[in-house]
Scaffold this active site. Structure first.
Site, mmCIF file in Angstrom:
data_model
loop_
_atom_site.group_PDB
_atom_site.id
_atom_site.type_symbol
_atom_site.label_atom_id
_atom_site.label_comp_id
_atom_site.label_asym_id
_atom_site.label_seq_id
_atom_site.Cartn_x
_atom_site.Cartn_y
_atom_site.Cartn_z
ATOM 1 N N GLU A 81 35.060 42.994 44.562
ATOM 2 C CA GLU A 81 35.648 43.678 45.715
ATOM 3 C C GLU A 81 36.668 44.706 45.285
ATOM 4 O O GLU A 81 37.448 44.487 44.361
ATOM 5 C CB GLU A 81 36.350 42.663 46.632
ATOM 6 C CG GLU A 81 35.372 41.814 47.392
ATOM 7 C CD GLU A 81 36.024 41.072 48.547
ATOM 8 O OE1 GLU A 81 37.005 41.571 49.123
ATOM 9 O OE2 GLU A 81 35.545 39.978 48.865
ATOM 10 N N CYS A 95 42.718 49.658 45.315
ATOM 11 C CA CYS A 95 43.150 48.372 44.777
ATOM 12 C C CYS A 95 41.971 47.803 43.997
ATOM 13 O O CYS A 95 40.962 47.414 44.592
ATOM 14 C CB CYS A 95 43.531 47.482 45.966
ATOM 15 S SG CYS A 95 44.021 45.831 45.526
ATOM 16 N N CYS A 102 39.609 34.136 39.545
ATOM 17 C CA CYS A 102 40.805 34.084 38.695
ATOM 18 C C CYS A 102 41.036 32.635 38.314
ATOM 19 O O CYS A 102 40.934 31.745 39.161
ATOM 20 C CB CYS A 102 42.016 34.634 39.452
ATOM 21 S SG CYS A 102 43.548 34.560 38.487
ATOM 22 N N CYS A 106 46.659 30.215 42.070
ATOM 23 C CA CYS A 106 47.868 30.219 42.910
ATOM 24 C C CYS A 106 47.495 29.683 44.294
ATOM 25 O O CYS A 106 46.430 30.011 44.816
ATOM 26 C CB CYS A 106 48.427 31.634 43.016
ATOM 27 S SG CYS A 106 48.837 32.321 41.404
ATOM 28 N N CYS A 109 46.255 32.050 47.267
ATOM 29 C CA CYS A 109 45.390 33.190 46.944
ATOM 30 C C CYS A 109 43.900 32.873 47.082
ATOM 31 O O CYS A 109 43.403 31.902 46.507
ATOM 32 C CB CYS A 109 45.699 33.643 45.524
ATOM 33 S SG CYS A 109 44.612 34.954 44.940
ATOM 34 N N CYS A 325 44.974 43.427 49.697
ATOM 35 C CA CYS A 325 45.061 43.064 48.283
ATOM 36 C C CYS A 325 45.400 41.593 48.207
ATOM 37 O O CYS A 325 46.216 41.096 48.963
ATOM 38 C CB CYS A 325 46.154 43.860 47.592
ATOM 39 S SG CYS A 325 45.673 45.526 47.264
#
Ligand code: SAH
Ligand code: SF4
Length: 333
Positions: A81, A95, A102, A106, A109, A325
């Site tokens: 994305e 962005c 990832c 977190c 997120c 973002c």
């Protein structure tokens, strides 16, 4: 497209050909080789056979048209994305993502929740920019800023991210000034120090989200392995060496990190740091956590400002298309 392979194809050509080809791809933003009229017909045919310029993507636009999200298909069918944010005065920020997913998880997120799939190659990063550069060209506009705030932790894919930045910055290629490029990191051991040694004039943003080590570890599990104190040591050396400003991002999550005590702790952390400022971010809910209320954000911000801390505020972009973002999860909805 693969740049090494492209150079190989042009190996037997005079050296100015590569320059012409780069100009065609990155500056003229051609979408197929027949547009590259500075090249001979036979070379165009040869390139057409070997190097596709096609970027396959699904596009989503927010109702206000200020945010446009592209879901680009990669060669292994994974999707990445990337988001275009249109600001006033013809400012257009892309962005970009540095990884698919990832590994840092977190708690707030969406990308972290999907786990980690793989690192993006330099050209897969650049194609995100090219996609929107082509899009904007049709309206006689340009990409003016690039932020590495999409999917992934840029410093976990350091070499590819830096390679992509060199190409985006290169005068013969995309030719975007380094000062218009920003990297956001949660703080990975050695990453900031390595960046300082590059002597590039790009901007550094550090995702802080809490000035308290214990709370930060709850929000950002990676903080347990590499503590706030160590990250701040790296930031301090970075500022000393580069003389550049550092932006600390602070996501406002309701009843988690938005109390007056949290603000006061943040003041203590910021007071002794020159050239650093706080960027308050409204949270785009992606799970159970909620964004702080407007009045809370205001009071929090007031505490910082009254102590002489510079504060900027980032508003939500494209929440109706999951296009903010940090809200990217590589799926079409
Ligand atoms: N991994 C890097 C860069 C990608 S995230 C980092 O964490 O800094 C880019 C920014 O978006 C970070 O500041 C991150 O905290 C923020 N972000 C993540 N999820 C978000 C959400 N749901 N709403 C608003 N900002 C978010
Ligand atoms: Fe990774 Fe950044 Fe999301 Fe944390 S906030 S999981 S580091 S992308």
């Amino acid at each position: 497209m693969n740049l090494d392979y492209l150079e190989k194809t042009l190996e037997k050509e005079p050296s100015f050909r590569l320059k012409q080809v780069k100009k065609a791809i990155f500056q003229d933003l051609i979408e197929n080789w027949s547009e590259a009229t500075t090249l001979s017909l036979s070379l165009r045919e040869n390139l057409k056979e070997k190097h596709s310029l096609n970027i396959q993507a699904e596009v989503f636009s927010s109702q206000d048209k200020e945010t446009i999200k592209a879901l680009i298909s990669l060669k292994d069918n994974l999707k990445v994305e990337t988001v275009l944010m249109r600001h006033k005065n013809n400012r257009n920020t892309i962005c970009v993502s540095s990884q698919i997913g990832c590994p840092l998880g977190c708690i707030f997120c969406a990308t972290g929740k999907m786990g980690f799939q793989r690192n993006l190659e330099p050209l897969e990063i650049i194609e995100q920019v090219l996609f929107f550069a082509r899009y904007l060209k049709k309206e006689n506009q340009k990409v003016t800023n690039i932020v590495f705030m999409g999917m992934g932790e840029p410093f976990l894919n350091y070499d590819n991210v830096l390679e992509s930045i060199r190409i985006l910055n290169d005068k013969e290629s995309f030719n975007l000034g380094a000062r218009r490029i920003s990297i956001s990191t949660v703080g990975v051991k050695g990453g900031i120090t390595k960046l300082a040694d590059e002597n590039l004039e790009i901007n550094l943003a550090v995702s802080l989200h809490s000035a308290d080590d214990e709370l930060r570890s709850r929000i950002i599990p990676a903080n347990k392995e590499y503590s706030l104190q160590k990250i701040l040591e790296e930031v301090d050396s970075y500022v000393k060496k580069s003389r550049r400003r550092v932006m600390f991002e602070y996501l406002m999550i309701r009843d988690l990190n938005d109390s007056n005590e949290c603000a006061e702790e943040l003041v203590r952390l910021m007071k002794k740091r020159k050239l650093c400022f706080i960027n308050i971010i409204s949270y785009n809910p992606t799970g159970d956590l909620k964004p702080s209320l407007g009045v809370r954000i205001k009071e929090f911000k007031d505490i910082l400002e009254k102590s002489g801390i510079t504060v900027t505020q980032r508003y939500r972009f494209g929440k109706d298309i999951q296009g903010a973002c940090g809200q990217l999860a590589g799926e079409s909805k």
